[in-house]
Design a protein around this motif. Structure first.
Motif, PDB file in Angstrom:
ATOM      1  N   LEU A   2      11.251  -1.336  -3.415  1.00 17.68           N
ATOM      2  CA  LEU A   2       9.918  -0.909  -2.974  1.00 17.68           C
ATOM      3  C   LEU A   2       9.984  -0.021  -1.731  1.00 17.68           C
ATOM      4  O   LEU A   2       9.155   0.880  -1.557  1.00 17.68           O
ATOM      5  CB  LEU A   2       9.046  -2.138  -2.712  1.00 17.68           C
ATOM      6  CG  LEU A   2       8.563  -2.892  -3.959  1.00 17.68           C
ATOM      7  CD1 LEU A   2       7.872  -4.194  -3.571  1.00 17.68           C
ATOM      8  CD2 LEU A   2       7.603  -2.027  -4.785  1.00 17.68           C
ATOM      9  N   TYR A   3      10.963  -0.265  -0.852  1.00 18.64           N
ATOM     10  CA  TYR A   3      11.088   0.558   0.353  1.00 18.64           C
ATOM     11  C   TYR A   3      11.398   2.018   0.009  1.00 18.64           C
ATOM     12  O   TYR A   3      11.102   2.921   0.791  1.00 18.64           O
ATOM     13  CB  TYR A   3      12.165   0.002   1.284  1.00 18.64           C
ATOM     14  CG  TYR A   3      11.655  -1.089   2.199  1.00 18.64           C
ATOM     15  CD1 TYR A   3      10.538  -0.883   3.022  1.00 18.64           C
ATOM     16  CD2 TYR A   3      12.285  -2.339   2.253  1.00 18.64           C
ATOM     17  CE1 TYR A   3      10.071  -1.891   3.853  1.00 18.64           C
ATOM     18  CE2 TYR A   3      11.819  -3.349   3.073  1.00 18.64           C
ATOM     19  CZ  TYR A   3      10.714  -3.112   3.874  1.00 18.64           C
ATOM     20  OH  TYR A   3      10.236  -4.115   4.701  1.00 18.64           O
ATOM     21  N   THR A   4      11.991   2.262  -1.161  1.00 27.81           N
ATOM     22  CA  THR A   4      12.275   3.647  -1.554  1.00 27.81           C
ATOM     23  C   THR A   4      10.991   4.430  -1.816  1.00 27.81           C
ATOM     24  O   THR A   4      11.010   5.666  -1.810  1.00 27.81           O
ATOM     25  CB  THR A   4      13.153   3.689  -2.825  1.00 27.81           C
ATOM     26  OG1 THR A   4      12.437   3.119  -3.937  1.00 27.81           O
ATOM     27  CG2 THR A   4      14.452   2.919  -2.611  1.00 27.81           C
ATOM     28  N   ALA A   5       9.875   3.725  -2.052  1.00 23.22           N
ATOM     29  CA  ALA A   5       8.583   4.393  -2.253  1.00 23.22           C
ATOM     30  C   ALA A   5       7.881   4.678  -0.933  1.00 23.22           C
ATOM     31  O   ALA A   5       6.763   5.194  -0.930  1.00 23.22           O
ATOM     32  CB  ALA A   5       7.691   3.535  -3.149  1.00 23.22           C
ATOM     33  N   GLN A   6       8.540   4.358   0.195  1.00 22.00           N
ATOM     34  CA  GLN A   6       8.008   4.583   1.541  1.00 22.00           C
ATOM     35  C   GLN A   6       6.580   4.036   1.701  1.00 22.00           C
ATOM     36  O   GLN A   6       5.629   4.769   1.984  1.00 22.00           O
ATOM     37  CB  GLN A   6       8.033   6.072   1.876  1.00 22.00           C
ATOM     38  CG  GLN A   6       9.444   6.657   1.884  1.00 22.00           C
ATOM     39  CD  GLN A   6       9.480   8.126   2.245  1.00 22.00           C
ATOM     40  OE1 GLN A   6       8.535   8.881   1.978  1.00 22.00           O
ATOM     41  NE2 GLN A   6      10.565   8.546   2.865  1.00 22.00           N
ATOM     42  N   PRO A   7       6.397   2.733   1.495  1.00 18.27           N
ATOM     43  CA  PRO A   7       5.049   2.148   1.558  1.00 18.27           C
ATOM     44  C   PRO A   7       4.467   2.217   2.963  1.00 18.27           C
ATOM     45  O   PRO A   7       5.182   2.149   3.966  1.00 18.27           O
ATOM     46  CB  PRO A   7       5.290   0.698   1.134  1.00 18.27           C
ATOM     47  CG  PRO A   7       6.715   0.420   1.489  1.00 18.27           C
ATOM     48  CD  PRO A   7       7.437   1.711   1.258  1.00 18.27           C
ATOM     49  N   LEU A   8       3.149   2.346   3.008  1.00 14.13           N
ATOM     50  CA  LEU A   8       2.447   2.300   4.289  1.00 14.13           C
ATOM     51  C   LEU A   8       2.392   0.870   4.818  1.00 14.13           C
ATOM     52  O   LEU A   8       2.344   0.647   6.028  1.00 14.13           O
ATOM     53  CB  LEU A   8       1.020   2.840   4.112  1.00 14.13           C
ATOM     54  CG  LEU A   8       0.892   4.272   3.569  1.00 14.13           C
ATOM     55  CD1 LEU A   8      -0.571   4.599   3.323  1.00 14.13           C
ATOM     56  CD2 LEU A   8       1.531   5.258   4.539  1.00 14.13           C
ATOM     57  N   ALA A  20       0.870  -1.182   0.000  1.00 16.30           N
ATOM     58  CA  ALA A  20       0.000   0.000   0.000  1.00 16.30           C
ATOM     59  C   ALA A  20       0.903   1.226   0.000  1.00 16.30           C
ATOM     60  O   ALA A  20       1.748   1.384   0.892  1.00 16.30           O
ATOM     61  CB  ALA A  20      -0.919   0.004   1.210  1.00 16.30           C
ATOM     62  N   LEU A  21       0.742   2.093  -0.995  1.00 11.07           N
ATOM     63  CA  LEU A  21       1.573   3.268  -1.131  1.00 11.07           C
ATOM     64  C   LEU A  21       0.882   4.492  -0.521  1.00 11.07           C
ATOM     65  O   LEU A  21      -0.352   4.554  -0.462  1.00 11.07           O
ATOM     66  CB  LEU A  21       1.871   3.540  -2.611  1.00 11.07           C
ATOM     67  CG  LEU A  21       2.620   2.430  -3.363  1.00 11.07           C
ATOM     68  CD1 LEU A  21       2.757   2.796  -4.834  1.00 11.07           C
ATOM     69  CD2 LEU A  21       3.981   2.178  -2.740  1.00 11.07           C
ATOM     70  N   PRO A  22       1.646   5.487  -0.079  1.00 14.16           N
ATOM     71  CA  PRO A  22       1.037   6.721   0.436  1.00 14.16           C
ATOM     72  C   PRO A  22       0.333   7.489  -0.676  1.00 14.16           C
ATOM     73  O   PRO A  22       0.553   7.216  -1.872  1.00 14.16           O
ATOM     74  CB  PRO A  22       2.237   7.502   0.987  1.00 14.16           C
ATOM     75  CG  PRO A  22       3.413   6.961   0.245  1.00 14.16           C
ATOM     76  CD  PRO A  22       3.107   5.525  -0.022  1.00 14.16           C
ATOM     77  N   ASP A  23      -0.505   8.450  -0.321  1.00  8.81           N
ATOM     78  CA  ASP A  23      -1.199   9.257  -1.323  1.00  8.81           C
ATOM     79  C   ASP A  23      -0.192   9.892  -2.266  1.00  8.81           C
ATOM     80  O   ASP A  23       0.800  10.503  -1.834  1.00  8.81           O
ATOM     81  CB  ASP A  23      -2.026  10.362  -0.647  1.00  8.81           C
ATOM     82  CG  ASP A  23      -3.207   9.786   0.127  1.00  8.81           C
ATOM     83  OD1 ASP A  23      -3.654   8.685  -0.230  1.00  8.81           O
ATOM     84  OD2 ASP A  23      -3.669  10.429   1.093  1.00  8.81           O
TER      85      ASP A  23
END
Length: 297
Positions: A262-268, A224-227
């Motif tokens: 994927l962690y570089t996208a700062q997932p929720l 799940a990605l942030p807005d």
């Protein structure tokens, strides 16, 4: 070791095997999987010396199989359609195989009586399909083969007998180093027993690896990605779907590298889930020919 090199087989104008290559290491359980019509039974009948290839080579420890009694004496084969003489009992078939297979053991045949509990003197044709398959395993394991080839081996067996049969086979592998080649549509069952897997389609082996390597090279990620967040570039996405904000990704590549990206996208939220053999089979085949189609009535 079973080695199949550039084997082609045609039936009329139909090419059943197309320069197929595969290797079954000694002492392993090799699962051969593929859709209906992929050529699995055809290559099995070549490996057991029933068919002769149009081109290419098939060898066991370097010796050709076709018309080679010495090699065939090391191989036992259980097909989906069990063979027996029309009026034969289990005891009759045991006497026949004892004269053909050099490693046939009457001691082992008698010891397996308790495992299968079938009437040795009753004609096999009077047994149910499941009982006929039990009889085939009983006779086959008494042959003490070096190579065991199975085509849909436990079809028709109840769950208890399936476990009994696999227990006997796995004991043979541990004690005698038996090599097992098994083709089955029951991928969940293969996942429990296989060391190596070959995925076959249209007469070719598309992918051949150890099961652990196969599972390490493709993974499922729930994220799940942030807005306003987007997936990082460079991911090898095989399949993508979403339920609300939660994305389900099937990704090919190293799992640690995928997680780092994927962690570089700062997932929720992010969770990596191992794929089953059935899922690997579906996604490795891919394409519209294997998609589940919606049918409107």
């Amino acid at each position: 070791m079973i080695e199949v090199c550039n084997v082609t087989k045609c039936f009329g104008e139909f090419k059943a095997l197309d320069e197929l290559n595969m290797t079954v290491p000694t002492g392993t359980v090799y699962g051969l999987v593929g859709p209906n019509g992929a050529g699995k039974s055809t290559i099995i009948r070549h490996i057991t010396g029933i068919y002769r290839q149009d081109s290419g080579t098939i060898t066991v420890d370097g010796a050709p199989v076709y018309e080679n009694p010495a090699v065939k004496g090391r191989i036992a084969y259980i097909s989906d359609d069990v063979f027996y003489f029309n009026t034969a009992s289990i005891r009759d078939m045991a006497k026949f195989y004892a004269g053909v297979y050099p490693n046939f053991s009457w001691e082992r045949f008698n010891a397996l009586q308790d495992a299968f509990a079938l009437d040795q003197k009753r004609p096999i044709r009077r047994f149910s399909k499941g009982m006929q398959k039990q009889a085939a395993f009983w006779l086959c394991m008494a042959m003490q083969p070096e190579i065991l080839v199975l085509d849909e081996p436990v079809d028709g067996l109840d769950p208890v007998m399936r476990r009994q049969v696999w227990s006997i086979i796995m004991a043979d592998i541990a004690e005698r180093g038996t090599t097992v080649l098994v083709s089955s549509h029951n991928l969940r069952e293969l996942e429990d027993v296989c060391d190596h897997v070959g995925i076959m389609d249209h007469g070719k082996i598309l992918l051949e690896r150890s099961l652990s390597e196969m599972q390490e090279n493709i993974c499922k990620v729930l994220v799940a990605l942030p807005d306003g967040g987007t997936l990082p570039a460079g991911l090898n996405i095989v399949h993508q779907s979403s339920t609300g904000r939660l994305l389900t990704l099937i990704l090919r590549g190293n799992q640690d590298e995928i997680a780092g990206a994927l962690y570089t996208a700062q997932p929720l939220f992010m969770d990596m889930v191992p794929l089953t053999l059935e899922e690997i089979f579906i996604y490795e085949l891919g394409g519209v020919d294997y998609a589940v189609k919606d049918i409107i009535l």
